[in-house]
Design a protein around this motif. Structure first.
Motif, mmCIF file in Angstrom:
data_model
loop_
_atom_site.group_PDB
_atom_site.id
_atom_site.type_symbol
_atom_site.label_atom_id
_atom_site.label_comp_id
_atom_site.label_asym_id
_atom_site.label_seq_id
_atom_site.Cartn_x
_atom_site.Cartn_y
_atom_site.Cartn_z
ATOM 1 N N SER A 4 0.844 -1.199 0.000
ATOM 2 C CA SER A 4 0.000 0.000 0.000
ATOM 3 C C SER A 4 0.879 1.248 0.000
ATOM 4 N N SER A 36 -0.790 4.557 5.817
ATOM 5 C CA SER A 36 -1.073 3.651 4.697
ATOM 6 C C SER A 36 -2.175 2.691 5.107
ATOM 7 N N ALA A 110 -5.655 8.894 0.688
ATOM 8 C CA ALA A 110 -5.583 7.441 0.536
ATOM 9 C C ALA A 110 -6.883 6.875 -0.017
#
Length: 314
Positions: A4, A36, A110
Motif C-alpha cells: 500500500s 497507509s 488514501a
C-alpha cells in the motif's frame, strides 16, 4: 493491503487563516509522518485498528450520501471499499491527530487514490487545468472532518509535492529552494496538546465580522505572509526574516487564542531576542507551531527543552 502506498503528512508553511481571505499559501509534504492502508489480522487486532476500521465505515457512509446529492462529486467503487471495510481495512498512521500536519488529509488522499473511479492521476492525467477540480473534490471529501476544508491538506498528501496557492486562486506545483548550508533553519515545536480546528476557525470567523479586523488582516497579515513566501522562494534570507518578525508579532497580538498557552512565553522571547520567530502551523490552539531561526545552533540553547525538529535548512 500489500504494498500500500504511503501518504505523507503536510506542513502549511504560510497561509494559515489568510488562505480563507485570499492570501498566498505555501504547503509542503512532510515525510517524517505518514499513513497507509492495511488489513486487521484476526486474533491480533489492536483497539486502534478496530477504531480506525469503524471510522472508515462511517466515512464511507458519508461519502455515499455525497455522491447521491452532488452531481459534481467524483464517483467511488463503494462495492470494493465496503467489502474491504468488512474484511478489516484500517488506516495505519503515525500522523498525530489535531496537530496541524494533515492527519485527515492523508486519509482523504488514501481513500481517493485507492477507491475513486476515474481519479485525476498525478503521473498520467494531472494538468494545470484540472488541478483546481482535484482540490475541490478533495475539499468536499475532507469536509467530513472539519465542517469546511480548502482542500489544500489532502491535495499535498495526495500529490506529495510542494504547492503554491496564489491569491488569484491559481495552483502551482513548485520546486523549493535548494536546502542550503547556512545556519538558518525551519523547525517544528510540539505544544503537547491537540488543537481543535473547528473551534479555532469559529474564533477567526467571529473576528472577521469586524471591519477593522478585516482591514488589518488585509493590510498587514496578508502583506507579511505574502512577502515571506516571496522572499523564501527567492532565497532572500534577510528579507525573509524581516517579514517573519512582523508576521510573528502580528499573530501574537491578534491571534492570541490560537497560540498554545504553554508556548506564549517562548513566542515572546523569540521576538525580544531575535534568535528565532514562531508562527502557527495550521489553525493553532495546540498541536505543532513552526519556528524559524537565522542561527539555529544559537537558538537551540533556548529551544532545546522543547525538542525542536528541523524540517528545512535555508
Amino acid at each position: 493491503m500489500s504494498n500500500s502506498p504511503l501518504y505523507y503528512a503536510k506542513i502549511l508553511l504560510f497561509g494559515e487563516y489568510g488562505i480563507i481571505s485570499n492570501s498566498n499559501a505555501l504547503s509542503i509534504p512532510f515525510s517524517s509522518f505518514y499513513g497507509s492502508f492495511g488489513f486487521i489480522t484476526k486474533g491480533a487486532e489492536t483497539p486502534e485498528q478496530i477504531e480506525s476500521n469503524r471510522h472508515l465505515a462511517e466515512y464511507a457512509k458519508y461519502l455515499q450520501t455525497l455522491e447521491i446529492n452532488d452531481e459534481f462529486f467524483t464517483k467511488f467503487d463503494f462495492e470494493r471499499l465496503n467489502r474491504h471495510i468488512i474484511e478489516g481495512l484500517y488506516f495505519n498512521s503515525s500522523i498525530p491527530q489535531g496537530f496541524g500536519v494533515g492527519s485527515s488529509g492523508a486519509l482523504v488522499a488514501a481513500v481517493y487514490d485507492t477507491y475513486a473511479i476515474n481519479k485525476i492521476d498525478p503521473d498520467t492525467t494531472l494538468s494545470q487545468e484540472n488541478l483546481p477540480l482535484l482540490k475541490k473534490q478533495l475539499a468536499i471529501m475532507e469536509s467530513y472532518f472539519h465542517g469546511k476544508s480548502s482542500g489544500m491538506d489532502p491535495l499535498i498528501c495526495y500529490l506529495k509535492i510542494p504547492v503554491l496557492l496564489s491569491s488569484s486562486n491559481n495552483l502551482n506545483p513548485i520546486q523549493l529552494p535548494e536546502s542550503g548550508n547556512s545556519s538558518a533553519a525551519i523547525f517544528l515545536i510540539n505544544s503537547g496538546v491537540p488543537g481543535k480546528t473547528q473551534s479555532m476557525v469559529s474564533i477567526f470567523m467571529e473576528k472577521m465580522k469586524n471591519e477593522g479586523f478585516r482591514r488589518l488582516l488585509k493590510n498587514q497579515f496578508i502583506k507579511y505572509n505574502d512577502a515571506c513566501i516571496d522572499a523564501f522562494l527567492k532565497g532572500e534570507i534577510k528579507v525573509f526574516f524581516k517579514n517573519l518578525k512582523k508576521l510573528s508579532s502580528w499573530v501574537l497580538t491578534h491571534f492570541t487564542p490560537m497560540i498554545p498557552e504553554n508556548l506564549v512565553e517562548l513566542w515572546e522571547k523569540g521576538l525580544a531576542t531575535n534568535e528565532y520567530y514562531l508562527k502557527l502551523c495550521g489553525s493553532g490552539g495546540g498541536g505543532f507551531v513552526l519556528g524559524f531561526a537565522p542561527d539555529y545552533e544559537k537558538a537551540y540553547k533556548t529551544l532545546s527543552p522543547y525538542n525542536p525538529q528541523i524540517i528545512f535548512r535555508l
